[in-house]
Design a protein around this motif. Structure first.
Motif, short mmCIF file in Angstrom:
data_model
loop_
_atom_site.label_atom_id
_atom_site.label_comp_id
_atom_site.label_asym_id
_atom_site.label_seq_id
_atom_site.Cartn_x
_atom_site.Cartn_y
_atom_site.Cartn_z
N MET A 285 0.82 -1.20 0.00
CA MET A 285 0.00 0.00 0.00
C MET A 285 0.86 1.26 0.00
O MET A 285 0.64 2.18 -0.80
N ILE A 286 1.87 1.32 0.87
CA ILE A 286 2.71 2.52 0.94
C ILE A 286 3.51 2.69 -0.34
O ILE A 286 3.64 3.81 -0.87
N ALA A 287 4.03 1.59 -0.89
CA ALA A 287 4.78 1.67 -2.15
C ALA A 287 3.91 2.20 -3.27
O ALA A 287 4.35 3.05 -4.08
N THR A 288 2.67 1.72 -3.33
CA THR A 288 1.75 2.18 -4.38
C THR A 288 1.44 3.66 -4.25
O THR A 288 1.45 4.41 -5.24
N GLU A 289 1.18 4.10 -3.01
CA GLU A 289 0.87 5.51 -2.80
C GLU A 289 2.07 6.41 -3.09
O GLU A 289 1.91 7.52 -3.63
N LEU A 290 3.26 5.95 -2.76
CA LEU A 290 4.46 6.74 -3.06
C LEU A 290 4.67 6.87 -4.56
O LEU A 290 5.07 7.94 -5.05
N GLU A 291 4.41 5.82 -5.31
CA GLU A 291 4.54 5.89 -6.76
C GLU A 291 3.53 6.85 -7.36
O GLU A 291 3.84 7.60 -8.30
N LYS A 292 2.32 6.84 -6.84
CA LYS A 292 1.30 7.78 -7.32
C LYS A 292 1.74 9.22 -7.04
O LYS A 292 1.60 10.11 -7.90
N ALA A 293 2.27 9.46 -5.85
CA ALA A 293 2.73 10.81 -5.49
C ALA A 293 3.90 11.23 -6.35
O ALA A 293 3.99 12.38 -6.79
N ASP A 312 1.97 14.14 0.35
CA ASP A 312 2.26 15.21 -0.61
C ASP A 312 3.21 16.23 0.00
O ASP A 312 4.13 16.73 -0.65
N ASP A 313 2.97 16.57 1.28
CA ASP A 313 3.81 17.55 1.95
C ASP A 313 5.25 17.04 2.05
O ASP A 313 6.21 17.78 1.77
N ILE A 314 5.40 15.78 2.44
CA ILE A 314 6.75 15.19 2.55
C ILE A 314 7.41 15.13 1.18
O ILE A 314 8.60 15.47 1.03
N MET A 315 6.66 14.74 0.17
CA MET A 315 7.21 14.64 -1.18
C MET A 315 7.64 16.00 -1.71
O MET A 315 8.72 16.15 -2.30
N ARG A 316 6.82 17.00 -1.48
CA ARG A 316 7.14 18.35 -1.96
C ARG A 316 8.42 18.86 -1.32
O ARG A 316 9.28 19.44 -1.99
N ARG A 317 8.58 18.61 -0.03
CA ARG A 317 9.78 19.09 0.66
C ARG A 317 11.03 18.32 0.23
O ARG A 317 12.11 18.90 0.15
N GLU A 318 10.86 17.04 -0.05
CA GLU A 318 12.01 16.27 -0.53
C GLU A 318 12.43 16.72 -1.93
O GLU A 318 13.63 16.85 -2.21
N ASP A 326 21.08 19.83 -5.57
CA ASP A 326 21.51 19.30 -6.87
C ASP A 326 21.73 17.78 -6.80
O ASP A 326 22.81 17.27 -7.11
N ARG A 327 20.70 17.07 -6.38
CA ARG A 327 20.77 15.61 -6.29
C ARG A 327 19.43 15.02 -6.71
O ARG A 327 18.43 15.72 -6.88
N GLU A 328 19.41 13.70 -6.86
CA GLU A 328 18.17 13.01 -7.16
C GLU A 328 17.33 12.90 -5.89
O GLU A 328 17.86 12.64 -4.81
N PRO A 329 16.02 13.13 -5.97
CA PRO A 329 15.18 13.01 -4.78
C PRO A 329 15.12 11.55 -4.30
O PRO A 329 15.15 10.62 -5.10
N ALA A 330 15.04 11.38 -3.00
CA ALA A 330 14.95 10.04 -2.40
C ALA A 330 13.50 9.79 -2.01
O ALA A 330 13.02 10.34 -1.01
N TYR A 331 12.81 8.99 -2.82
CA TYR A 331 11.39 8.73 -2.56
C TYR A 331 11.16 7.55 -1.63
O TYR A 331 10.49 7.66 -0.62
N ASN A 332 11.73 6.41 -2.00
CA ASN A 332 11.37 5.15 -1.35
C ASN A 332 12.34 4.77 -0.24
O ASN A 332 12.85 3.65 -0.20
N THR A 333 12.62 5.66 0.68
CA THR A 333 13.50 5.34 1.79
C THR A 333 12.69 4.72 2.92
O THR A 333 11.48 4.95 3.06
N ARG A 334 13.36 3.95 3.77
CA ARG A 334 12.68 3.36 4.91
C ARG A 334 12.23 4.46 5.88
O ARG A 334 11.25 4.29 6.61
#
Length: 579
Positions: A285-293, A312-318, A326-334
């Protein structure tokens, strides 16, 4: 053969010495149960027996303090380890939590309890752990007024409006009979925090599924007896896999709460098929929602766009941080996984329990309920004039002293979190007693000094300097009525007006200090929305005594097994016509 008796004697002596060495080792000077000190398992058998008989757990601790007639005691429930120290004095607890934070930190016990379901969540970390600040920074914006007003309040409002509709349906079908509210509230609270955490469509919620079911041809409730006092029993609606996984993992904490080895206990529990299934469903469930975001934000990222949920708030800040660095965003971290999961667990279980107790308390105190409903009506004159419920924003901004006082009293009396635990990080002193480094200290908020008279009088010279200097900053309850449900205890008069005073007396439900409950503001907001909407729409009628027990409890967080409602839809139209 001549040496056999001597060898046997030496062996028996060694066994006896080993037995004595393994017995509990009391901290000098602190009262304890002497029978427990002569048992390898210490107090654990007595505590376990009490839990089996009553269904309660942590209420046993203040009973021991009262039995030993001391505000500081020690108990032996972790074989072959240090005793636990139990404090039932608010001033000492407040001092430890607010002003002695270098001496005491997040308890190892609580950390080990949560590491099973959320090994990388900040709640299990020491404050000195560098990752603790990283995790808190990731989610700290979720408790700001902006997020609470613009995101959390509307999502919660939608959920509890659905609950109001569901209970209106049930009340009509029940025909004046009481019905169980426990599971409905538990699931509605999960819907609410789910919608705050992820972009949940209201029509996909658990409560909406119940509403659809009740509208079907098989919605008639079963009646146990031909009496208006007999409960109406509604068929249970299955919970989808994803939310059911959160419920399962949350409730798994109960079975390991009193385990001497919680990490091992959870490891064994996690191997069971139903736990493996729940863990897999949660991860998916969390993996699916993170991919959607990720898809939503990657296609058209705007650092100023309004977040629809916590993720969304966490994703926007990341994304913003990654752009700056100047780096790649880290989405799927523990880190992200565990903090999102922690919001779901912490955001539904304790709040639903507190609100459930509130329903019982208000049902059993009609005079307080009437006064609170009138205060709510007076607090939203525009809504009354326009014959509509208050909006989410109106509720968020409202300052209604008697509503705030009633919510605080519900929190105080519910004792959803009966105490706070800390670990001594250094050799230290509490009330004149030496406390060794590594000792678990329980600061209880469910007995003497909170809902019962304090135990004795503590000489000031036994308190720390910081405790003595802070004396008088928070009031004390009158021991004559501290056990009563009395919202007025939180009201003071200022310039001829009633005002809510949060410092009127002690309460420890959300803890204190830098390691106090992170979600406290969101919890109070949720309770505020819940009770405004429920009392706007319903009158909570008394139910038979057999359905209104305050003793039998269930689940990890002191939740009542019996929570039945008898609802009468509120007569707002008649009230307006009378006015």
């Amino acid at each position: 053969m001549d040496h056999l008796p001597a060898a046997l004697a030496v062996g028996l002596l060694l066994l006896f010495m080993g037995y004595r060495w393994l017995l509990p080792n009391p901290i000098p000077g602190i009262p304890y149960n002497h029978d427990a000190a002569r048992n390898l398992l210490g107090d654990l058998p007595a505590w376990t027996d009490y839990t089996k008989k009553t269904g309660e757990k942590l209420s046993w601790l203040p009973l021991q303090a009262r039995k030993l007639n001391s505000p500081i005691i020690q108990i032996f429930v972790n074989p072959f380890n240090k005793p636990w120290v139990v404090i039932t004095d608010f001033r000492e607890s407040q001092d430890i939590l607010l002003r002695r934070t270098k001496e005491f930190d997040r308890s190892d016990l609580l950390g080990n309890l949560f590491k099973g379901i959320g090994p990388d969540h900040h709640i299990s970390m020491k404050t000195t752990n560098p990752q603790f600040k990283v995790h808190r920074k990731l989610i700290q914006h979720l408790m700001t007024p902006g997020f609470l007003n613009q995101v959390a309040a509307p999502r919660m409002y939608e959920t509890f409006t659905e609950l109001v509709d569901l209970w209106a349906q049930k009340a009509r079908l029940a025909g004046g009979r009481p019905f169980s509210a426990l599971d409905d509230f538990y699931r509605a609270a999960l819907d609410a925090i789910w919608a705050v955490t992820f972009p949940l469509d209201p029509e996909e919620s658990i409560i909406h599924a119940e509403k659809r079911f009740l509208a079907g041809p098989t919605s008639s409730p079963g009646i146990l007896k031909n009496s208006l006092d007999a409960p109406a029993v509604f068929p249970e609606v299955p919970v989808p896999d994803a939310p059911n996984s959160i419920l399962t993992l949350t409730e798994s904490l109960e079975s390991i709460m009193l385990s001497p080895t919680p990490k091992l206990a959870f490891w064994l529990l996690s191997k069971l098929p139903y736990m493996r299934k729940a863990t897999a469903a949660k991860e998916k469930m969390i993996a699916t929602e993170l991919e959607k975001a990720k898809a939503r934000f990657s296609s058209d990222f705007d650092s100023q766009q309004t977040a629809r949920c916590a993720m969304d708030d966490i994703m926007r800040r990341e994304l913003a941080a990654a752009a700056r660095e100047d780096r790649e965003p880290a989405y799927n971290t523990r880190t992200v996984y565990n903090e999102l999961f922690g919001l779901l667990v912490a955001g539904h279980d304790t709040t639903s329990t507190t609100a459930t107790w509130g329903l019982k308390l208000l049902s059993d105190h009609p005079e307080i309920q009437r006064k609170l409903r009138q205060a709510i009506r007076d607090g939203f004159p525009s809504a009354v004039a326009e014959r509509r419920p208050p909006t989410a924003e109106e509720i968020f901004k409202a300052r209604i002293p008697y509503l705030d006082a009633t919510l605080e009293e519900i929190v105080r009396k519910s004792m959803t979190a009966p105490g706070v635990s800390r670990t001594a990080m250094v050799d230290t002193v509490i009330l004149g007693h030496r406390i060794p480094k590594g000792t678990t200290v329980f600061l209880m908020g469910n007995g003497p000094d909170f809902i019962a008279p304090p135990i004795g009088t503590i000489p000031e010279e036994l308190r720390s300097k910081s405790c003595r200097e802070a004396n008088g900053k928070i009031g004390a309850w009158d021991p004559v009525d501290s056990h009563l449900f009395k919202p007025e205890r939180w009201i003071v008069m200022e310039d001829g007006k009633e005002c809510f005073d949060s410092t009127s007396g002690p309460v420890l439900t959300f803890g204190l200090g830098p390691r106090g409950c992170f979600g406290r503001r969101m919890a109070y907001l949720e309770l505020k929305i819940v009770f405004v909407l429920l009392l706007w729409n319903f009158e909570l009628q008394p139910v038979p005594e057999a359905l209104s027990s305050y003793q039998a409890v269930d689940k990890l967080t002191h939740q009542p097994r019996f929570c039945y409602l008898r609802l009468l839809e509120s007569s707002l139209e008649k009230e307006i016509d009378l006015l």
